[in-house]
Design an enzyme around this catalytic site. Structure first.
Site, mmCIF file in Angstrom:
data_model
loop_
_atom_site.group_PDB
_atom_site.id
_atom_site.type_symbol
_atom_site.label_atom_id
_atom_site.label_comp_id
_atom_site.label_asym_id
_atom_site.label_seq_id
_atom_site.Cartn_x
_atom_site.Cartn_y
_atom_site.Cartn_z
ATOM 1 N N HIS A 1 0.831 -1.204 0.000
ATOM 2 C CA HIS A 1 0.000 0.000 0.000
ATOM 3 C C HIS A 1 0.865 1.253 0.000
ATOM 4 O O HIS A 1 1.902 1.323 0.660
ATOM 5 C CB HIS A 1 -0.869 0.060 1.256
ATOM 6 C CG HIS A 1 -2.017 -0.885 1.251
ATOM 7 N ND1 HIS A 1 -1.894 -2.225 1.559
ATOM 8 C CD2 HIS A 1 -3.348 -0.669 1.007
ATOM 9 C CE1 HIS A 1 -3.083 -2.790 1.508
ATOM 10 N NE2 HIS A 1 -3.994 -1.878 1.170
ATOM 11 N N ASN B 1 8.394 -3.965 3.027
ATOM 12 C CA ASN B 1 6.998 -3.672 3.347
ATOM 13 C C ASN B 1 6.643 -4.027 4.786
ATOM 14 O O ASN B 1 5.947 -3.268 5.474
ATOM 15 C CB ASN B 1 6.094 -4.445 2.380
ATOM 16 C CG ASN B 1 4.629 -4.100 2.541
ATOM 17 O OD1 ASN B 1 4.268 -2.943 2.709
ATOM 18 N ND2 ASN B 1 3.777 -5.112 2.489
ATOM 19 N N PHE C 1 8.409 19.220 -4.229
ATOM 20 C CA PHE C 1 7.521 19.078 -3.088
ATOM 21 C C PHE C 1 7.230 20.430 -2.430
ATOM 22 O O PHE C 1 7.993 21.384 -2.549
ATOM 23 C CB PHE C 1 8.135 18.117 -2.068
ATOM 24 C CG PHE C 1 8.356 16.739 -2.635
ATOM 25 C CD1 PHE C 1 7.282 15.911 -2.917
ATOM 26 C CD2 PHE C 1 9.635 16.285 -2.929
ATOM 27 C CE1 PHE C 1 7.477 14.645 -3.458
ATOM 28 C CE2 PHE C 1 9.845 15.027 -3.458
ATOM 29 C CZ PHE C 1 8.765 14.203 -3.729
#
Length: 616
Positions: free
Chosen positions: A123, A154, A259
């Site tokens: 995810h 992960n 960003f």
């Protein structure tokens, strides 16, 4: 109703809607009533669009996250979302499902594309950040929110950091999070081959303490930013996420994104430079406290390592980080009176007092010079600031010839009559004086002389393939040749060519300089110490050993302070002493007597023609 209240209201409403029909749910989702506007508050880093023809940066905006989706990669370029304590509840974990909302022509990644690939369905916006209700949790299980992550990535430090972010949210912070993959090498998960494998995963979390107004209105240069760059490899499951802390600037370099575009530029620059845990910088003093544009200012303080920005009252300046406690900056054009600020990985430091910008021509400053000693004729590089329009350079009061290379560099030649003392540079802004003395040493280039000259290399009848010039140290100390050169001109010419030298030559040793090759000859020279491309005459010419690497410009430089030794041979119109050395040939060289040790400053007496004998 503001977006925060709207989100809170709708999150309480959704548990009652979980059992509603799919059509009713779709209408609610399209209405974006649970906070679509909150999920990309920091800006759109890649300029993604909702154009269905944009297969590389297709913008998806959902109530729980925003995504830049790449059809070519089969995964999101980045995901962005807002996390608060109200987003974390007791909802059960959903199941992965294909994103059928992608535009026509996009490949719809399925969960089976990952089956037996060895990679987790990782995810971006995690399930744990959307457990307020089943509906919100279900949305982050779209395969468009998934990238291939190694299990150790992960389930190890990546998951640990996700948990840490939730802890911060539940401690009274609003978390603005952006993450994604980077560094692709063309590999794709197998056996499907539909999804690209990233070399790294990255995440940027901005920690905004709860308060009134929007999260953006509460972000300052003091706001905490945690940026991670984590290798997507096996073997890191037990590694702490703190090992992968970096800056948003580094992630920008890796991805090409920008960003924090929704923040003021001055704030964004500081946040992008931050490295979580780095010591905060501080400015303790600066000197001078006033000056014109172009003045060199020394800034003292702490935490300066890897400083990325220095400003004078908001105007960016060029600077050098000398150490963790010292920066040298130049007052920039357009600067006005105000504080000095330094941006470093630990944040922003601002001086407690102002630097006063005054009008006028800036005074020159000498910061260093090299070498720090030498004979008359030595070339000296003077470094500093505000050298433009320099009119005079002196060595302990004796004027020197010089070249203004730039505003920060001058090359000067130690003049005849110079004595040990400071160097001075005079410009329209004043006179700069070096803080240390230049030491003038005795002698004329030490005891290194030209011991052999041969220009017949590669000619008819020649044994050696190359021309050469040989040097000999007849003295008792090692001589550094790093600022020296050998130069050549035709017998009556003033156009000089040079071969620059380097290294040293010890007492009683030779230094061989190889020059151009001809088409004849049978033997290579011994290994030379320097190599040039000068094609010398076999019978007549001029050779100079200079203590500078600046080309000579006159026909007869004998006696110049820049010349350490000189040989005119054959019919040369310049020479040392009563006449030139004898004319050599294709098969003979001019050799200095006594193996190169005899130097009476008379070419005619010191040299004889004989078989070439190159020595190194």
């Amino acid at each position: 109703m503001n977006s925060t209240l709207q989100s809170s209201f709708t999150r309480k409403l959704f548990p009652f809607l979980v059992g509603a029909s799919a059509l009713f749910f779709a209408v609610l989702q399209a209405g974006a009533i649970i906070g679509t506007s909150q999920q990309m508050q920091l800006g759109n880093p890649s300029g993604a669009t909702t154009d269905p023809n944009n297969h590389n940066h297709y913008l998806i905006q959902r109530t729980v996250e925003s995504l830049d989706y790449s059809d070519s990669l089969g995964e999101p370029n980045w995901a962005s979302w807002d996390l608060t304590s109200s987003d974390v509840g007791t909802s059960g974990r959903g199941s992965f499902h294909t994103d059928t909302t992608l535009p026509s022509g996009f490949y719809e990644v399925t969960t089976s594309d990952y089956t037996n690939s060895g990679y987790d369905r990782g995810h971006m916006c995690p399930s744990g950040d959307r457990t307020d209700n089943d509906t919100d949790n279900s949305l982050v299980f779209y395969m468009s929110n998934i990238i291939p992550q190694t299990p150790d990535n992960n389930q190890g430090p990546w998951e640990s950091f996700e948990s840490y972010c939730r802890t911060l949210a539940q401690s009274g912070n609003e978390m603005l999070i952006t993450c994604g993959p980077s560094t692709f090498n063309g590999s794709r998960i197998q056996p499907s081959g539909k999804v690209s494998i990233p070399g790294y995963t990255w995440k940027i979390a901005v920690v905004v303490p709860s308060g009134s107004g929007s999260a953006l209105s509460r972000i300052t240069t003091s706001t905490r930013v945690i940026s991670l760059k984590m290798p997507n490899i096996a073997g890191i499951r037990s590694t702490s996420w703190t090992n992968y802390v970096t800056s948003a600037n580094q992630i920008q370099t890796d991805t090409g994104y920008t960003f924090f575009t929704a923040l003021p530029a001055s704030v964004a620059a500081v946040l992008r430079a931050k490295v979580d845990g780095a010591a905060a910088p501080g400015i303790t003093s600066f000197s001078p406290t006033s000056g014109t544009v172009g003045t060199s200012v020394t800034i003292n303080g702490t935490g300066f390592n890897s400083a990325s920005v220095v400003t004078f009252n908001g105007t960016s300046a060029s600077f050098t980080v000398n150490s963790n406690i010292k920066i040298t900056a130049t007052v920039p054009a357009g600067a006005t009176t105000g504080p000095i600020a330094v941006t470093a990985p630990g944040g922003l430091a601002t001086s407690s007092s102002n630097f006063t910008v005054v009008s006028g021509t800036p005074a020159p400053v000498i910061t260093s010079f090299s070498p720090t000693s030498g004979t008359v004729g030595t070339s000296v590089t003077i470094n500093g600031t505000n050298f433009n329009s320099a009119s005079v350079v002196t060595f302990n009061g004796t004027s020197a010839s010089f070249t203004l290379n730039s505003n920060i560099k001058i090359t000067a030649t130690v003049p005849s009559g110079a004595t040990t003392g400071p160097i001075r540079v005079t410009t329209p802004g004043g006179t700069a004086i070096s803080s240390s003395n230049f030491t003038v040493t005795s002698g004329s280039g030490g005891s290194v002389v030209i011991s052999q000259v041969y220009g017949g290399g590669g000619n008819s009848g020649a044994t050696y393939k190359n021309d050469f010039i040989e040097l000999y140290n007849a003295g008792t100390t090692t001589v550094d040749l790093s600022n020296y050169a050998v130069q050549y001109a035709s017998a009556s010419g003033s156009s000089w060519q040079e071969t620059t030298l380097s290294g040293t030559v010890q007492p009683g040793h030779y230094y061989l300089v190889q020059e151009a090759a001809g088409s004849g000859g049978t033997q290579n020279l011994p290994t030379p110490e320097a190599i040039g491309t000068i094609s010398m005459s076999a019978t007549a010419g001029k050779v100079a050993l200079t203590k500078t690497q600046t080309l000579l410009t006159v026909d007869n430089p004998v006696g110049s302070g820049a010349v350490a030794d000189f040989v005119g041979y054959g019919s040369a119109d310049a020479f040392e002493g009563s006449g030139p050395a004898p004319a050599p040939s294709n098969t003979t060289a001019d050799l200095r007597a006594n193996g190169g040790a005899t130097d009476t400053n008379n070419n005619a007496a010191d040299f004889t023609a004989g078989a070439p004998n190159p020595r190194n």
